[in-house]
Design a protein around this motif. Structure first.
Motif, short mmCIF file in Angstrom:
data_model
loop_
_atom_site.label_atom_id
_atom_site.label_comp_id
_atom_site.label_asym_id
_atom_site.label_seq_id
_atom_site.Cartn_x
_atom_site.Cartn_y
_atom_site.Cartn_z
N LYS A 220 -2.73 4.50 -13.51
CA LYS A 220 -1.62 3.89 -13.24
C LYS A 220 -1.66 3.34 -11.92
N GLU A 221 -1.98 3.95 -10.70
CA GLU A 221 -2.30 3.65 -9.52
C GLU A 221 -2.93 2.36 -9.30
N GLU A 222 -4.21 2.41 -9.91
CA GLU A 222 -5.00 1.38 -9.98
C GLU A 222 -4.31 0.18 -10.39
N GLU A 223 -3.63 0.18 -11.78
CA GLU A 223 -2.87 -1.05 -12.24
C GLU A 223 -1.93 -1.63 -11.21
N LEU A 224 -1.25 -0.63 -10.74
CA LEU A 224 -0.21 -0.61 -9.59
C LEU A 224 -0.71 -1.65 -8.29
N MET A 225 -1.96 -1.07 -8.00
CA MET A 225 -2.56 -1.88 -6.83
C MET A 225 -3.12 -3.27 -7.29
N GLN A 226 -3.52 -3.41 -8.58
CA GLN A 226 -4.04 -4.63 -9.06
C GLN A 226 -2.64 -5.44 -9.14
N ARG A 227 -1.83 -5.17 -9.45
CA ARG A 227 -0.26 -5.72 -9.87
C ARG A 227 -0.04 -6.56 -8.19
N LEU A 228 0.07 -5.33 -7.31
CA LEU A 228 0.32 -5.91 -6.09
C LEU A 228 -0.65 -6.56 -5.35
N THR B 11 -2.09 -9.29 -7.35
CA THR B 11 -2.01 -10.24 -7.70
C THR B 11 -0.49 -10.79 -7.04
N ILE B 12 0.31 -10.04 -6.96
CA ILE B 12 1.47 -10.63 -6.16
C ILE B 12 1.41 -11.04 -5.03
N GLN B 13 0.43 -10.27 -4.04
CA GLN B 13 0.42 -10.85 -2.66
C GLN B 13 -0.60 -12.15 -2.80
N ARG B 14 -1.46 -12.21 -3.76
CA ARG B 14 -2.15 -13.63 -3.97
C ARG B 14 -1.31 -14.82 -4.41
N VAL B 15 -0.26 -14.51 -5.25
CA VAL B 15 0.54 -15.36 -5.47
C VAL B 15 1.42 -16.06 -4.40
N ARG B 16 2.11 -15.00 -3.64
CA ARG B 16 2.90 -15.22 -2.81
C ARG B 16 2.20 -16.02 -1.64
N ALA B 17 0.79 -15.52 -1.31
CA ALA B 17 0.15 -16.44 -0.37
C ALA B 17 -0.13 -17.72 -1.00
#
Length: 127
Positions: A44-52, A54-60
């Motif tokens: 779950k932590e790895e999944e959350l890190m991946q989502r984070l 992805t969100i950071q890349r999208v924001r950038a």
């Protein structure tokens, strides 16, 4: 009734050994469950890190797009401003040229009139 005969037939050492095996099996199951829980948490932590990530890349990407869009807008505004200035300057130059042309024509007309007046004055003197 059969189970009672089995228990009676077992010696105390066999019972202790069997009890130890049951306890060990329970301990193994508990350890396995803990391991599964830890693995699930890590997953779950790895999944959350991946989502984070992805969100950071999208924001950038969005921030860069917004900066690019602002830059293009400012550049277009500057180009429009420069074009309006050039049009105004061209119009002013054309107007100034027309004014100068009319002034020269008026000056020439005045000069012609003055020459004609002089000619008339000269003719009057001879008459």
């Amino acid at each position: 009734d059969d189970s009672r005969h089995v228990l009676e037939a077992m010696s105390m050492a066999e019972l202790l050994q069997r009890l130890q095996m049951v306890k060990q099996a329970a301990k193994d199951r508990e350890e396995q469950k803990r391991l599964e829980i830890v693995q699930e948490k890590q997953s779950k932590e790895e999944e959350l890190m991946q989502r984070l990530s992805t969100i950071q890349r999208v924001r950038a990407v969005r921030e860069q797009d917004a900066r690019d869009q602002r830059r293009r807008k400012l550049q277009k505004e500057e180009e429009d401003k420069a074009m309006r200035l050039k049009i105004r300057q061209d119009a002013q130059a054309k107007l100034q040229e027309e004014i100068e042309k009319k002034r020269r024509a008026r000056m020439e007309e005045e000069e012609k009139l003055q020459n004609e007046m002089k000619q008339i004055e000269i003719k009057k003197q001879f008459l």
